[in-house]
Design an enzyme around this catalytic site. Structure first.
Site, short mmCIF file in Angstrom:
data_model
loop_
_atom_site.label_atom_id
_atom_site.label_comp_id
_atom_site.label_asym_id
_atom_site.label_seq_id
_atom_site.Cartn_x
_atom_site.Cartn_y
_atom_site.Cartn_z
N ARG A 159 10.86 -1.65 11.54
CA ARG A 159 9.72 -1.26 12.37
C ARG A 159 9.53 -2.27 13.50
O ARG A 159 9.69 -3.47 13.30
CB ARG A 159 8.45 -1.21 11.51
N ARG A 169 11.88 -5.89 5.30
CA ARG A 169 11.62 -4.46 5.06
C ARG A 169 12.45 -3.56 5.97
O ARG A 169 12.62 -3.83 7.15
CB ARG A 169 10.14 -4.17 5.32
N LYS A 225 0.84 -1.21 0.00
CA LYS A 225 0.00 0.00 0.00
C LYS A 225 0.87 1.26 0.00
O LYS A 225 0.68 2.15 -0.82
CB LYS A 225 -0.93 0.01 1.23
N ARG A 274 -0.68 -9.00 13.26
CA ARG A 274 -1.23 -8.02 12.31
C ARG A 274 -2.06 -8.73 11.24
O ARG A 274 -3.12 -8.23 10.84
CB ARG A 274 -0.10 -7.21 11.67
N ARG A 328 -10.19 0.41 8.46
CA ARG A 328 -9.69 -0.93 8.75
C ARG A 328 -10.72 -1.78 9.49
O ARG A 328 -10.45 -2.94 9.78
CB ARG A 328 -8.48 -0.78 9.67
P1 AP5 Z 1 4.79 -1.63 1.93
O1 AP5 Z 1 4.51 -0.80 0.74
O2 AP5 Z 1 5.54 -1.03 3.07
O3 AP5 Z 1 3.46 -2.37 2.43
P2 AP5 Z 1 2.18 -1.81 3.21
O4 AP5 Z 1 1.00 -2.45 2.60
O5 AP5 Z 1 2.23 -0.33 3.28
O6 AP5 Z 1 2.45 -2.50 4.61
P3 AP5 Z 1 2.35 -1.90 6.09
O7 AP5 Z 1 3.14 -2.83 6.97
O8 AP5 Z 1 2.72 -0.45 6.14
O9 AP5 Z 1 0.85 -2.08 6.35
P4 AP5 Z 1 0.15 -2.12 7.69
O10 AP5 Z 1 -1.24 -2.06 7.24
O11 AP5 Z 1 0.51 -3.25 8.57
O12 AP5 Z 1 0.77 -0.88 8.48
P5 AP5 Z 1 0.24 0.58 8.80
O13 AP5 Z 1 1.38 1.48 8.82
O14 AP5 Z 1 -0.94 0.92 7.97
O15 AP5 Z 1 5.60 -2.92 1.41
C1 AP5 Z 1 6.05 -3.91 2.32
C2 AP5 Z 1 7.44 -4.42 1.90
O16 AP5 Z 1 7.31 -5.10 0.65
C3 AP5 Z 1 8.48 -3.31 1.66
O17 AP5 Z 1 9.74 -3.76 2.06
C4 AP5 Z 1 8.43 -3.08 0.15
O18 AP5 Z 1 9.66 -2.62 -0.36
C5 AP5 Z 1 8.11 -4.49 -0.36
N1 AP5 Z 1 7.33 -4.52 -1.60
C6 AP5 Z 1 6.36 -3.65 -2.00
N2 AP5 Z 1 5.86 -4.02 -3.19
C7 AP5 Z 1 6.52 -5.17 -3.55
C8 AP5 Z 1 6.46 -6.04 -4.68
N3 AP5 Z 1 5.62 -5.81 -5.69
N4 AP5 Z 1 7.27 -7.13 -4.69
C9 AP5 Z 1 8.15 -7.35 -3.66
N5 AP5 Z 1 8.27 -6.57 -2.58
C10 AP5 Z 1 7.46 -5.49 -2.52
O19 AP5 Z 1 -0.32 0.37 10.29
C11 AP5 Z 1 0.57 0.10 11.36
C12 AP5 Z 1 -0.20 0.02 12.67
O20 AP5 Z 1 -0.83 1.28 12.96
C13 AP5 Z 1 -1.36 -0.98 12.71
O21 AP5 Z 1 -0.92 -2.29 13.01
C14 AP5 Z 1 -2.24 -0.38 13.82
O22 AP5 Z 1 -1.69 -0.63 15.09
C15 AP5 Z 1 -2.11 1.12 13.55
N6 AP5 Z 1 -3.15 1.59 12.62
C16 AP5 Z 1 -2.93 2.18 11.41
N7 AP5 Z 1 -4.09 2.49 10.81
C17 AP5 Z 1 -5.08 2.07 11.66
C18 AP5 Z 1 -6.49 2.09 11.58
N8 AP5 Z 1 -7.13 2.60 10.53
N9 AP5 Z 1 -7.18 1.56 12.63
C19 AP5 Z 1 -6.56 1.07 13.71
N10 AP5 Z 1 -5.22 1.00 13.83
C20 AP5 Z 1 -4.48 1.52 12.83
MG MG Z 2 2.39 1.10 4.85
#
Ligand code: AP5
Ligand code: MG
Length: 213
Positions: free
Chosen positions: A159, A127, A13, A170, A88
């Site tokens: 992270r 990552r 994402k 997660r 979410r």
């Molecule tokens: P990346 O692009 O970083 O993936 P992502 O989908 O953004 O993954 P996140 O870990 O950021 O998602 P998340 O939903 O767990 O975390 P968030 O920050 O939203 O890519 C991942 C890896 O793959 C990278 O190394 C990248 O280089 C690689 N990659 C990308 N594309 C690729 C490809 N095509 N092929 C190979 N490799 C590839 O949330 C974190 C925390 O915040 C949550 O757990 C929760 O505690 C809180 N939170 C956030 N939003 C909410 C909400 N709305 N409600 C409640 N809690 C929330």
């Molecule tokens: Mg992200």
């Protein structure tokens, strides 16, 4: 254009959002990035969220709803936005509907990035993230200089929630709470399923095609 990126942790994402916001000239509204900044700055919001985030659990709906309501009110989001990591849960999606209705807006597309759990675990354990600008790197998109962010020259970190046990938690949260949103938006005809496997460029091309089609 008003977009939502839906997808499990590690689906890409953030990676794809970075590309799409340049293409579409809309801001990326990432609750994860906003919360991580609050944790780093030690604000009251960060103090409330830190333990839950590090454990791989969702923070309470009211907290993230407030963050997004404020972000949507900003000038930057007036011409469109890309939501990354929000909503979410079904109550968050309902709250978003109310926020948009109040502003006379609607969601145009929900981009649902699909990647199998095994690939997600591999991606997340490889990552590195810039704590300053939140840019992520992996074997497929490494930084030019090992361990250093291309954008701001700062050191990259792993992270806290990218430890194997937290990744499992997660994914559990995603499948029990967030995956339901495909059904929530399904009846509106706005969900675009995107195969998230392949190179970052290939996935980007699929997204661009889905938005055009
Ligand atoms: P990346 O692009 O970083 O993936 P992502 O989908 O953004 O993954 P996140 O870990 O950021 O998602 P998340 O939903 O767990 O975390 P968030 O920050 O939203 O890519 C991942 C890896 O793959 C990278 O190394 C990248 O280089 C690689 N990659 C990308 N594309 C690729 C490809 N095509 N092929 C190979 N490799 C590839 O949330 C974190 C925390 O915040 C949550 O757990 C929760 O505690 C809180 N939170 C956030 N939003 C909410 C909400 N709305 N409600 C409640 N809690 C929330
Ligand atoms: Mg992200």
């Amino acid at each position: 254009m008003n977009l939502i990126f839906l997808g499990p942790p590690g689906a890409g994402k953030g990676t794809q959002a970075q590309r799409l916001i340049t293409r579409l000239r809309v801001p990326q509204l990432s609750t994860g990035d906003i919360l991580r900044k609050a944790v780093a700055d030690g604000t009251p919001l960060g103090q409330q969220a830190q333990a839950l985030m590090e454990a791989g659990k969702l923070v309470p709906d009211e907290i993230v709803n407030g963050i997004i309501d404020e972000a949507l009110a900003s000038k930057a989001a007036a011409g469109g936005f890309l939501l990354d990591g929000f909503p979410r849960t079904v109550p968050q999606a309902e709250a978003l509907d109310a926020m948009l209705e109040r502003r006379g807006k609607k969601i145009d597309h929900v981009l649902s990035l699909q990647v199998p759990d095994l690939d997600l675990q591999q991606r997340l354990s490889g990552r590195q993230t810039c704590p300053k600008c939140q840019t992520t790197y992996g074997p497929q998109s490494p930084p030019k200089q090992k361990g250093i962010c291309d954008r701001d020259g700062g050191p990259l970190l792993v992270r806290a929630d990218d430890q194997p046990d937290r990744i499992g938690q997660r994914l559990k949260e995603y499948w029990s709470k967030t995956a339901l949103l495909t059904g929530y938006y399904g009846s509106r005809g706005v969900v675009r399923a995107i195969d998230g496997l392949g190179t970052v460029d290939q996935v980007e091309q699929r997204i661009v095609a889905a938005l055009a089609g």
